[in-house]
Design a protein around this motif. Structure first.
Motif, PDB file in Angstrom:
ATOM      1  N   UNK A   1      -8.431  17.424 -14.787  1.00 30.72           N
ATOM      2  CA  UNK A   1      -7.998  16.226 -14.062  1.00 30.72           C
ATOM      3  C   UNK A   1      -6.477  16.241 -13.919  1.00 30.72           C
ATOM      4  N   UNK A   2      -6.017  16.063 -12.683  1.00 29.19           N
ATOM      5  CA  UNK A   2      -4.573  16.044 -12.417  1.00 29.19           C
ATOM      6  C   UNK A   2      -3.944  14.768 -12.967  1.00 29.19           C
ATOM      7  N   UNK A   3      -2.899  14.935 -13.782  1.00 27.82           N
ATOM      8  CA  UNK A   3      -2.118  13.781 -14.229  1.00 27.82           C
ATOM      9  C   UNK A   3      -0.755  13.855 -13.557  1.00 27.82           C
ATOM     10  N   UNK A   4      -0.321  12.711 -13.028  1.00 29.68           N
ATOM     11  CA  UNK A   4       0.882  12.707 -12.206  1.00 29.68           C
ATOM     12  C   UNK A   4       1.992  11.846 -12.787  1.00 29.68           C
ATOM     13  N   UNK A   5       3.198  12.284 -12.519  1.00 31.49           N
ATOM     14  CA  UNK A   5       4.354  11.415 -12.652  1.00 31.49           C
ATOM     15  C   UNK A   5       4.610  10.885 -11.248  1.00 31.49           C
ATOM     16  N   UNK A   6       4.491   9.572 -11.082  1.00 32.46           N
ATOM     17  CA  UNK A   6       4.507   9.014  -9.723  1.00 32.46           C
ATOM     18  C   UNK A   6       5.496   7.862  -9.604  1.00 32.46           C
ATOM     19  N   UNK A   7       6.260   7.884  -8.513  1.00 33.33           N
ATOM     20  CA  UNK A   7       7.092   6.744  -8.141  1.00 33.33           C
ATOM     21  C   UNK A   7       6.416   6.048  -6.968  1.00 33.33           C
ATOM     22  N   UNK A   8       6.277   4.730  -7.088  1.00 32.06           N
ATOM     23  CA  UNK A   8       5.690   3.916  -6.021  1.00 32.06           C
ATOM     24  C   UNK A   8       6.729   2.884  -5.598  1.00 32.06           C
ATOM     25  N   UNK A   9       6.821   2.632  -4.297  1.00 26.94           N
ATOM     26  CA  UNK A   9       7.793   1.657  -3.802  1.00 26.94           C
ATOM     27  C   UNK A   9       7.227   0.903  -2.609  1.00 26.94           C
ATOM     28  N   UNK A  10       7.404  -0.396  -2.633  1.00 26.01           N
ATOM     29  CA  UNK A  10       6.987  -1.250  -1.514  1.00 26.01           C
ATOM     30  C   UNK A  10       7.434  -2.656  -1.828  1.00 26.01           C
ATOM     31  N   UNK A  11       7.900  -3.392  -0.842  1.00 26.68           N
ATOM     32  CA  UNK A  11       8.409  -4.724  -1.164  1.00 26.68           C
ATOM     33  C   UNK A  11       8.511  -5.639   0.034  1.00 26.68           C
ATOM     34  N   UNK A  12       9.002  -6.832  -0.241  1.00 21.99           N
ATOM     35  CA  UNK A  12       9.192  -7.822   0.817  1.00 21.99           C
ATOM     36  C   UNK A  12       8.060  -8.816   0.888  1.00 21.99           C
ATOM     37  N   UNK A  13       6.839  -8.313   1.053  1.00 21.56           N
ATOM     38  CA  UNK A  13       5.676  -9.193   1.150  1.00 21.56           C
ATOM     39  C   UNK A  13       4.547  -8.666   0.264  1.00 21.56           C
ATOM     40  N   UNK A  14       3.612  -9.556  -0.051  1.00 21.83           N
ATOM     41  CA  UNK A  14       2.458  -9.152  -0.839  1.00 21.83           C
ATOM     42  C   UNK A  14       1.646  -8.067  -0.156  1.00 21.83           C
ATOM     43  N   UNK A  15       1.686  -8.066   1.187  1.00 26.49           N
ATOM     44  CA  UNK A  15       0.937  -7.062   1.941  1.00 26.49           C
ATOM     45  C   UNK A  15       1.386  -5.639   1.657  1.00 26.49           C
ATOM     46  N   UNK A  16       2.655  -5.476   1.241  1.00 31.13           N
ATOM     47  CA  UNK A  16       3.159  -4.155   0.841  1.00 31.13           C
ATOM     48  C   UNK A  16       2.965  -3.912  -0.657  1.00 31.13           C
ATOM     49  N   UNK A  17       3.063  -4.978  -1.441  1.00 30.99           N
ATOM     50  CA  UNK A  17       3.081  -4.834  -2.897  1.00 30.99           C
ATOM     51  C   UNK A  17       1.679  -4.670  -3.479  1.00 30.99           C
ATOM     52  N   UNK A  18       0.721  -5.503  -3.044  1.00 35.60           N
ATOM     53  CA  UNK A  18      -0.608  -5.476  -3.671  1.00 35.60           C
ATOM     54  C   UNK A  18      -1.356  -4.157  -3.467  1.00 35.60           C
ATOM     55  N   UNK A  19      -1.253  -3.502  -2.310  1.00 38.29           N
ATOM     56  CA  UNK A  19      -1.872  -2.171  -2.205  1.00 38.29           C
ATOM     57  C   UNK A  19      -1.247  -1.165  -3.177  1.00 38.29           C
ATOM     58  N   UNK A  20       0.085  -1.263  -3.357  1.00 35.70           N
ATOM     59  CA  UNK A  20       0.765  -0.376  -4.304  1.00 35.70           C
ATOM     60  C   UNK A  20       0.266  -0.617  -5.719  1.00 35.70           C
ATOM     61  N   UNK A  21       0.105  -1.889  -6.079  1.00 37.25           N
ATOM     62  CA  UNK A  21      -0.378  -2.229  -7.418  1.00 37.25           C
ATOM     63  C   UNK A  21      -1.828  -1.796  -7.604  1.00 37.25           C
ATOM     64  N   UNK A  22      -2.633  -1.915  -6.541  1.00 38.50           N
ATOM     65  CA  UNK A  22      -4.036  -1.484  -6.619  1.00 38.50           C
ATOM     66  C   UNK A  22      -4.117   0.025  -6.838  1.00 38.50           C
TER      67      UNK A  22
END
Length: 369
Positions: A1-22
């Motif tokens: 199983x691949x384990x990743x070091x990942x940076x996620x970025x998105x902001x301004x509205x929930x429409x950008x943030x909640x998919x990132x959090x999911x």
């Protein structure tokens, strides 16, 4: 199983943030994260949401361009250049395997910086009409994940496009029916319409719902009317007490963990944001959409039309919204079980219940490559 070091970025509205959090949540569930960092702005909504979730969070300062010529745009350019410099420092320290942007100005700097450092990059576009940031980044990223097939027309880089759906869909798809409606004074087994204008509420939707109360209290179904916190006190003052005390109607300012009650809802009336559509279609709930005409490029109308064209929803333009038009559409759907079933089936056909896993596959392929 691949384990990743990942940076996620998105902001301004929930429409950008909640998919990132999911996405982050699903990676954690599948034990695929070695380490994760979320990059946002201190003033943005993401600051509160991400910190509350206990996810490592770093900030950069950035702002969007003004549509008119302005000295502010000189500041925007300066901030963008300095944010790229800071992003490169963040990337050097964190050493990600991949960087994912879900939209909003903040994601432009970190994703672009990752590209210049030859780190795999992905952007996720939630709407039918692509945002300015994602259109800019499309030239540089490795893959463009989309949630609506119509969004493909927004990008020239066709070979990079992958249809994944919106991660919020998979987050809600396994929620089972429950009795949360009893918390709001409603019967858990009675057909229920939910009217909801978004987290802040929507005045035109509230006004139409208030004017329809006398009809709702006499209906065979019950109505859960969520006004938005800023409108609640004003709405309550305009509704007759005999309607507020009716067993058929419940009026609330807001509902925490709203997706939990969706499986108990027969019909949703509200805005057509990308997150709402992802959740609704994953669960196959018929909808009446009243798109906000005030969003960039009128993308909510395009979102709504994409669902309405397959007869999974009805759209009422805000300019045509009245008590009569609202009640007519609600009553037509709620009085016809065959129509409800047809709309539900059509909704599920366009829903993407494995959206997050599709997006994760894109990430894994790039990291392994």
């Amino acid at each position: 199983m691949t384990k990743m070091r990942i940076i996620v970025s998105g902001g301004g509205t929930g429409g950008h943030i909640y998919p990132a959090m999911a996405l982050i949540k699903r990676l954690q569930e599948r034990d695929m994260i070695e380490d994760v960092l979320y990059v946002g702005t201190e003033k943005g909504l993401e600051s509160k949401i991400v910190k509350n979730a206990g996810i490592a969070f770093k900030t950069i300062e950035i702002q969007g361009f003004r549509r008119k010529l302005s000295l502010d745009n000189l500041k925007t350019v300066k901030l963008f250049l300095s944010s790229i410099h800071k992003s490169r420092k963040i990337i050097k320290e964190f050493k990600p395997d991949i960087v994912v942007g879900t939209g909003g100005y903040v994601s432009s700097a970190i994703v672009y910086a990752a590209h210049t450092m030859h780190i795999p990059t992905v952007i996720h576009e939630q709407n039918t009409i692509a945002g300015v940031t994602n259109k800019f980044l499309a030239k540089f990223v490795d893959k463009i994940a989309i949630a609506f097939t119509e969004a493909a027309d927004q990008f020239n880089e066709k070979k990079k496009i992958v249809f994944t759906g919106n991660p919020r869909a998979q987050e809600v798809v396994n929620i089972q029916k429950n009795d949360r409606l009893t918390e709001f004074g409603l019967e858990p087994n009675k057909d229920t319409v939910m009217i909801f204008g978004g987290s802040r509420g929507a005045k035109p939707i509230n006004q139409a719902a208030i004017a329809t109360m006398s009809k709702f209290v006499e209906s065979d179904y019950q109505v859960l009317f969520v006004t938005g916190r800023v409108h609640y006190d004003g709405v309550i003052k305009l509704i007759d007490d005999k309607y507020l005390n009716s067993a058929n109607v419940s009026v609330l300012p807001y509902i925490d963990n709203m997706p939990e009650i969706l499986p108990d809802i027969k019909l949703i009336v509200g805005r057509s944001g990308a997150t709402s559509i992802a959740e609704i279609t994953a669960l196959g709930i018929p909808a009446i959409f009243i798109p906000s005409p005030y969003v960039t490029h009128d993308h909510q109308t395009k979102n709504a039309l994409s669902v309405a064209k397959v007869n999974a929803a009805v759209m009422i333009p805000e300019k045509d919204l009245t008590s009569d038009s609202l009640f007519k559409e609600i009553n037509q759907i709620m009085s016809d079980t065959d129509l409800q079933q047809e709309m539900s089936n059509n909704s599920k056909k366009i829903g993407v219940p494995d959206a997050t896993d599709r997006l994760i596959k894109v990430l894994v392929d790039l990291v392994n490559k």
